[in-house]
Design a protein around this motif. Structure first.
Motif, PDB file in Angstrom:
ATOM      1  N   SER A 177       0.911  -1.059  -0.114  1.00  0.00           N
ATOM      2  CA  SER A 177       0.388   0.101  -0.403  1.00  0.00           C
ATOM      3  C   SER A 177       0.771   1.833   0.601  1.00  0.00           C
ATOM      4  O   SER A 177      -0.120   2.556  -1.112  1.00  0.00           O
ATOM      5  N   LEU A 178       2.015   1.243   0.813  1.00  0.00           N
ATOM      6  CA  LEU A 178       2.952   2.328   0.627  1.00  0.00           C
ATOM      7  C   LEU A 178       3.501   3.165  -0.233  1.00  0.00           C
ATOM      8  O   LEU A 178       3.359   3.848  -1.230  1.00  0.00           O
ATOM      9  N   ILE A 179       4.046   1.691  -1.254  1.00  0.00           N
ATOM     10  CA  ILE A 179       4.702   1.957  -2.386  1.00  0.00           C
ATOM     11  C   ILE A 179       3.385   2.255  -3.649  1.00  0.00           C
ATOM     12  O   ILE A 179       3.884   3.422  -4.034  1.00  0.00           O
ATOM     13  N   LEU A 180       2.605   1.920  -3.367  1.00  0.00           N
ATOM     14  CA  LEU A 180       0.989   2.395  -4.257  1.00  0.00           C
ATOM     15  C   LEU A 180       0.893   4.276  -4.029  1.00  0.00           C
ATOM     16  O   LEU A 180       0.815   4.304  -4.866  1.00  0.00           O
ATOM     17  N   THR A 181       1.369   4.259  -2.914  1.00  0.00           N
ATOM     18  CA  THR A 181       1.433   5.992  -3.056  1.00  0.00           C
ATOM     19  C   THR A 181       2.845   6.789  -3.206  1.00  0.00           C
ATOM     20  O   THR A 181       2.399   7.970  -3.010  1.00  0.00           O
ATOM     21  N   LEU A 182       3.378   6.142  -3.453  1.00  0.00           N
ATOM     22  CA  LEU A 182       4.528   7.079  -3.617  1.00  0.00           C
ATOM     23  C   LEU A 182       4.729   7.477  -5.044  1.00  0.00           C
ATOM     24  O   LEU A 182       4.019   7.005  -6.179  1.00  0.00           O
ATOM     25  N   GLU A 207       1.574  -8.093  -6.715  1.00  0.00           N
ATOM     26  CA  GLU A 207       0.512  -6.629  -6.874  1.00  0.00           C
ATOM     27  C   GLU A 207       0.980  -5.516  -6.962  1.00  0.00           C
ATOM     28  O   GLU A 207       0.428  -4.720  -8.009  1.00  0.00           O
ATOM     29  N   ALA A 208       1.893  -4.595  -5.843  1.00  0.00           N
ATOM     30  CA  ALA A 208       2.324  -3.753  -6.241  1.00  0.00           C
ATOM     31  C   ALA A 208       2.794  -3.202  -7.990  1.00  0.00           C
ATOM     32  O   ALA A 208       2.842  -2.718  -8.684  1.00  0.00           O
ATOM     33  N   PHE A 209       4.139  -4.378  -8.639  1.00  0.00           N
ATOM     34  CA  PHE A 209       4.460  -3.940  -9.927  1.00  0.00           C
ATOM     35  C   PHE A 209       2.933  -4.094 -10.809  1.00  0.00           C
ATOM     36  O   PHE A 209       3.041  -3.959 -11.607  1.00  0.00           O
ATOM     37  N   GLU A 210       2.470  -5.503 -10.459  1.00  0.00           N
ATOM     38  CA  GLU A 210       1.370  -5.267 -11.510  1.00  0.00           C
ATOM     39  C   GLU A 210       0.388  -3.864 -11.710  1.00  0.00           C
ATOM     40  O   GLU A 210       0.086  -3.379 -12.786  1.00  0.00           O
ATOM     41  N   VAL A 211      -0.257  -3.588 -10.769  1.00  0.00           N
ATOM     42  CA  VAL A 211      -0.736  -2.450 -10.433  1.00  0.00           C
ATOM     43  C   VAL A 211       0.302  -0.678 -10.867  1.00  0.00           C
ATOM     44  O   VAL A 211       0.125   0.372 -11.823  1.00  0.00           O
ATOM     45  N   TRP A 212       1.865  -0.498 -10.761  1.00  0.00           N
ATOM     46  CA  TRP A 212       2.372  -0.079 -11.071  1.00  0.00           C
ATOM     47  C   TRP A 212       2.437  -0.139 -12.892  1.00  0.00           C
ATOM     48  O   TRP A 212       1.988   0.878 -13.486  1.00  0.00           O
ATOM     49  N   CYS A 213       2.222  -1.299 -13.542  1.00  0.00           N
ATOM     50  CA  CYS A 213       2.325  -1.406 -14.742  1.00  0.00           C
ATOM     51  C   CYS A 213       1.022  -0.663 -15.676  1.00  0.00           C
ATOM     52  O   CYS A 213       1.033  -0.319 -16.407  1.00  0.00           O
ATOM     53  N   TYR A 214       0.316  -1.707 -14.810  1.00  0.00           N
ATOM     54  CA  TYR A 214      -1.405  -1.018 -14.991  1.00  0.00           C
ATOM     55  C   TYR A 214      -1.556   1.003 -15.656  1.00  0.00           C
ATOM     56  O   TYR A 214      -1.714   1.389 -16.643  1.00  0.00           O
ATOM     57  N   ARG A 215      -0.941   1.267 -14.477  1.00  0.00           N
ATOM     58  CA  ARG A 215      -0.733   2.623 -14.224  1.00  0.00           C
ATOM     59  C   ARG A 215      -0.300   3.435 -15.445  1.00  0.00           C
ATOM     60  O   ARG A 215      -0.297   4.626 -15.837  1.00  0.00           O
ATOM     61  N   THR A 216       1.545   3.543 -15.780  1.00  0.00           N
ATOM     62  CA  THR A 216       2.611   3.220 -16.295  1.00  0.00           C
ATOM     63  C   THR A 216       1.246   2.993 -17.615  1.00  0.00           C
ATOM     64  O   THR A 216       1.843   4.187 -18.752  1.00  0.00           O
ATOM     65  N   LYS A 217       1.215   2.175 -17.689  1.00  0.00           N
ATOM     66  CA  LYS A 217       0.680   1.620 -19.758  1.00  0.00           C
ATOM     67  C   LYS A 217      -1.206   2.853 -19.741  1.00  0.00           C
ATOM     68  O   LYS A 217      -0.515   3.152 -21.087  1.00  0.00           O
ATOM     69  N   SER A 218      -1.460   3.192 -18.395  1.00  0.00           N
ATOM     70  CA  SER A 218      -2.920   4.440 -19.035  1.00  0.00           C
ATOM     71  C   SER A 218      -2.376   5.512 -19.518  1.00  0.00           C
ATOM     72  O   SER A 218      -2.233   6.294 -19.838  1.00  0.00           O
ATOM     73  N   ALA A 219      -1.645   5.841 -18.307  1.00  0.00           N
ATOM     74  CA  ALA A 219      -0.633   7.088 -18.370  1.00  0.00           C
ATOM     75  C   ALA A 219      -0.242   7.533 -19.729  1.00  0.00           C
ATOM     76  O   ALA A 219      -0.803   8.639 -20.424  1.00  0.00           O
TER      77      ALA A 219
END
Length: 237
Positions: A177-182, A207-219
């Motif tokens: 959760s903390l990673i995803l706030t950074l 989980e953090a890696f998957e969310v980061w990938c999704y956000r990066t692709k969306s951005a």
């Protein structure tokens, strides 16, 4: 003395009480820091008196972690803890303490877990640089200590100092959760380091890696769409 399950609502609004508690938090944390420093000044490997005093301080820290959120004062604890975290680990990772004081080391992880949860789940808001520093301070220590404690438990029958399943899950969830706030770049740095060290196995940041990938692709997609939109506007009559 306020109990963990006591009714704190009558004192939350009292500014004098809040001020006294804030000062008490500072004093206890920095008394703990002073006692911890004395471990490296003592000539014996495990000075019982100092050790017992430090463990009492840690019990006080745990108690505060349970009470302060009810008073909306957990931020004071987190800020003070974050300020001395690097120094705590410099001391506890000194070679003199390599093979002793396992109970203290586990207790420090438990307190750090409370702090990571408070920041990771948003009950305490810190600036991004402070969140990054807090994570980069405690994440490597937890990642190192988990397999070390597990191996000690295998080597020594009845070894009592382990990170139990509940603690492991709590830390892992708080770190994710903390990673995803950074900020994205800081997430990328931490996740890249995790990928390079995945053989350790804990904590699992998939989980953090998957969310980061999704956000990066969306951005990236939104950026391309925005650029395409400006391009179309520029060429339209």
């Amino acid at each position: 003395m306020l109990g963990e399950d006591g009714d704190t609502t009558i004192i939350i609004a009292d500014s004098e009480v809040q001020s006294a508690v804030t000062m008490g938090v500072y004093n206890i944390i920095h008394s703990f820091e002073t006692d911890l420093c004395s471990l490296l000044l003592d000539t014996s490997l495990e000075p019982e008196g100092v050790y017992n005093r430090i463990m009492k301080r840690v019990s006080d820290l745990e108690w505060m972690c349970n009470v302060l959120p009810k008073m909306d004062l957990m931020k004071n604890f987190v800020s003070n803890w974050a300020a001395i975290s690097s120094k705590i680990l410099v001391i506890i990772e000194d070679r003199k303490l390599d093979h002793i004081m396992w109970g203290l080391k586990v207790k420090l992880i438990e307190v750090a877990c409370k702090v990571l949860e408070a920041v990771g789940y948003g009950s305490v808001i810190l600036p991004a640089p402070c969140r990054v520093q807090l994570l980069k301070t405690w994440f490597p220590y937890v990642r190192k200590m988990k397999p070390l404690l597990d191996s000690k438990a295998v080597e020594e029958i009845g070894f009592p100092y382990k990170m139990n399943e509940d603690l492991c899950q709590a830390i892992e969830g708080a770190i994710v959760s903390l990673i995803l706030t950074l900020p994205s770049n800081d997430q990328a740095d931490i996740l890249a380091d995790w990928i390079r060290s995945r053989e350790i196995g804990y904590p699992d940041l998939s989980e953090a890696f998957e969310v980061w990938c999704y956000r990066t692709k969306s951005a990236k997609r939104r950026l391309v769409e925005s650029l395409d939109g400006h391009s179309d506007t520029a060429v339209s009559p």
